[in-house]
Design a protein around this motif. Structure first.
Motif, PDB file in Angstrom:
ATOM      1  N   ASP A  10      13.446  14.237  17.645  1.00 44.45           N
ATOM      2  CA  ASP A  10      12.978  15.609  17.832  1.00 44.45           C
ATOM      3  C   ASP A  10      12.301  16.174  16.591  1.00 44.45           C
ATOM      4  O   ASP A  10      11.629  17.192  16.658  1.00 44.45           O
ATOM      5  CB  ASP A  10      14.136  16.526  18.215  1.00 44.45           C
ATOM      6  N   TYR A  11      12.480  15.553  15.465  1.00 49.31           N
ATOM      7  CA  TYR A  11      11.878  16.035  14.231  1.00 49.31           C
ATOM      8  C   TYR A  11      11.560  14.842  13.343  1.00 49.31           C
ATOM      9  O   TYR A  11      12.116  13.751  13.524  1.00 49.31           O
ATOM     10  CB  TYR A  11      12.815  17.006  13.502  1.00 49.31           C
ATOM     11  N   TYR A  12      10.659  15.055  12.418  1.00 47.54           N
ATOM     12  CA  TYR A  12      10.262  13.983  11.510  1.00 47.54           C
ATOM     13  C   TYR A  12       9.581  14.580  10.294  1.00 47.54           C
ATOM     14  O   TYR A  12       9.049  15.687  10.338  1.00 47.54           O
ATOM     15  CB  TYR A  12       9.334  12.980  12.213  1.00 47.54           C
ATOM     16  N   MET A  60       9.619  17.346   5.050  1.00 46.44           N
ATOM     17  CA  MET A  60       9.747  18.195   6.228  1.00 46.44           C
ATOM     18  C   MET A  60       8.909  19.449   6.009  1.00 46.44           C
ATOM     19  O   MET A  60       8.817  19.965   4.895  1.00 46.44           O
ATOM     20  CB  MET A  60      11.204  18.595   6.434  1.00 46.44           C
ATOM     21  N   ARG A  79      11.317  24.842   7.568  1.00 46.16           N
ATOM     22  CA  ARG A  79      12.382  24.745   8.564  1.00 46.16           C
ATOM     23  C   ARG A  79      12.383  25.999   9.445  1.00 46.16           C
ATOM     24  O   ARG A  79      12.509  27.108   8.956  1.00 46.16           O
ATOM     25  CB  ARG A  79      13.719  24.574   7.876  1.00 46.16           C
ATOM     26  N   ILE A  91      13.562  25.721  16.039  1.00 47.84           N
ATOM     27  CA  ILE A  91      13.242  24.316  16.308  1.00 47.84           C
ATOM     28  C   ILE A  91      14.302  23.396  15.719  1.00 47.84           C
ATOM     29  O   ILE A  91      14.718  22.427  16.333  1.00 47.84           O
ATOM     30  CB  ILE A  91      11.853  23.966  15.739  1.00 47.84           C
ATOM     31  N   ASN A  92      14.764  23.710  14.525  1.00 45.36           N
ATOM     32  CA  ASN A  92      15.690  22.830  13.805  1.00 45.36           C
ATOM     33  C   ASN A  92      16.859  23.647  13.269  1.00 45.36           C
ATOM     34  O   ASN A  92      16.972  23.871  12.067  1.00 45.36           O
ATOM     35  CB  ASN A  92      14.919  22.142  12.666  1.00 45.36           C
ATOM     36  N   THR A 113      17.000  16.645   8.416  1.00 48.63           N
ATOM     37  CA  THR A 113      15.948  16.246   7.486  1.00 48.63           C
ATOM     38  C   THR A 113      15.674  14.755   7.601  1.00 48.63           C
ATOM     39  O   THR A 113      16.582  13.964   7.827  1.00 48.63           O
ATOM     40  CB  THR A 113      16.383  16.542   6.033  1.00 48.63           C
TER      41      THR A 113
END
Length: 186
Positions: free
Chosen positions: A42-44, A75, A78, A82-83, A88
């Motif tokens: 979901d994140y990168y 990243m 933030r 979303i996060n 991280t």
């Protein structure tokens, strides 16, 4: 760790012996770098990727490729929506090793697959619900790439390349464009 580094050095040392009297080139790639944890997508981290390879062609199907490169990711800001957990994934490392490229030598558009073994010197951060790794040093990675060579001489590459780092539970990689320059033909 010592055993893996010894195997890498033996492989790189034998590359020149195995590829005598074959086509040689320098392949330079640059692209959009990324890093992501194994367990979530979901994140990168996003950033920069560059790599150089010394290409030793054994035949039209198989190349040996010692490489050196860099991946720098971080990243973005933030966003709590979303996060919310402040997960991280970052990678700031020098990459080196050896790969083998298997190519289907089709005129103008030749798909390929690469696999090998290498090392990464740098710092990695992987923070998820189940992982909290912040480490720097020398790490083993497994490179894997899918791409196509374009042009009548197959001297332009479009590829997705990944470096799997089991010890920090993440992969770093890139969507990259590369150019190949012949350095000698026997």
């Amino acid at each position: 760790m010592k055993r893996t580094l010894t195997l890498i050095l033996i492989f790189l040392g034998s590359v020149g012996v195995q590829a005598q009297n074959k086509e040689k080139a320098i392949d330079v790639s640059i692209g959009f770098g990324l890093s992501a944890p194994y367990e979530e997508v979901d994140y990168y981290g996003r950033g920069f990727y560059a790599q150089g390879e010394y290409v030793l062609s054994l035949n039209k199907w198989i190349d040996l490729r010692p490489y050196a490169g860099v991946v720098l990711t971080r990243m973005s800001e933030r966003d709590p929506l979303i996060n919310p957990e402040n997960h991280t994934s970052t990678a700031n490392a020098f990459l080196f090793g050896g790969k083998t490229r298997l190519t289907a030598p089709i005129p103008w558009v030749a798909p390929y697959l690469e696999v090998g073994v290498g090392g990464s010197a740098g710092s990695f951060e992987t923070v998820t619900l189940y992982t909290d790794i912040k480490d720097s040093g020398l790490f083993v990675h497994i490179p894997f790439s899918l791409g196509i060579e374009l042009g009548p001489s197959h001297n332009v590459n479009l590829e997705f390349t990944y470096y799997y780092h089991n010890s920090v539970e993440q992969f770093a990689g890139a969507a990259a464009v590369g150019l190949s320059f012949p350095v000698g033909i026997n």
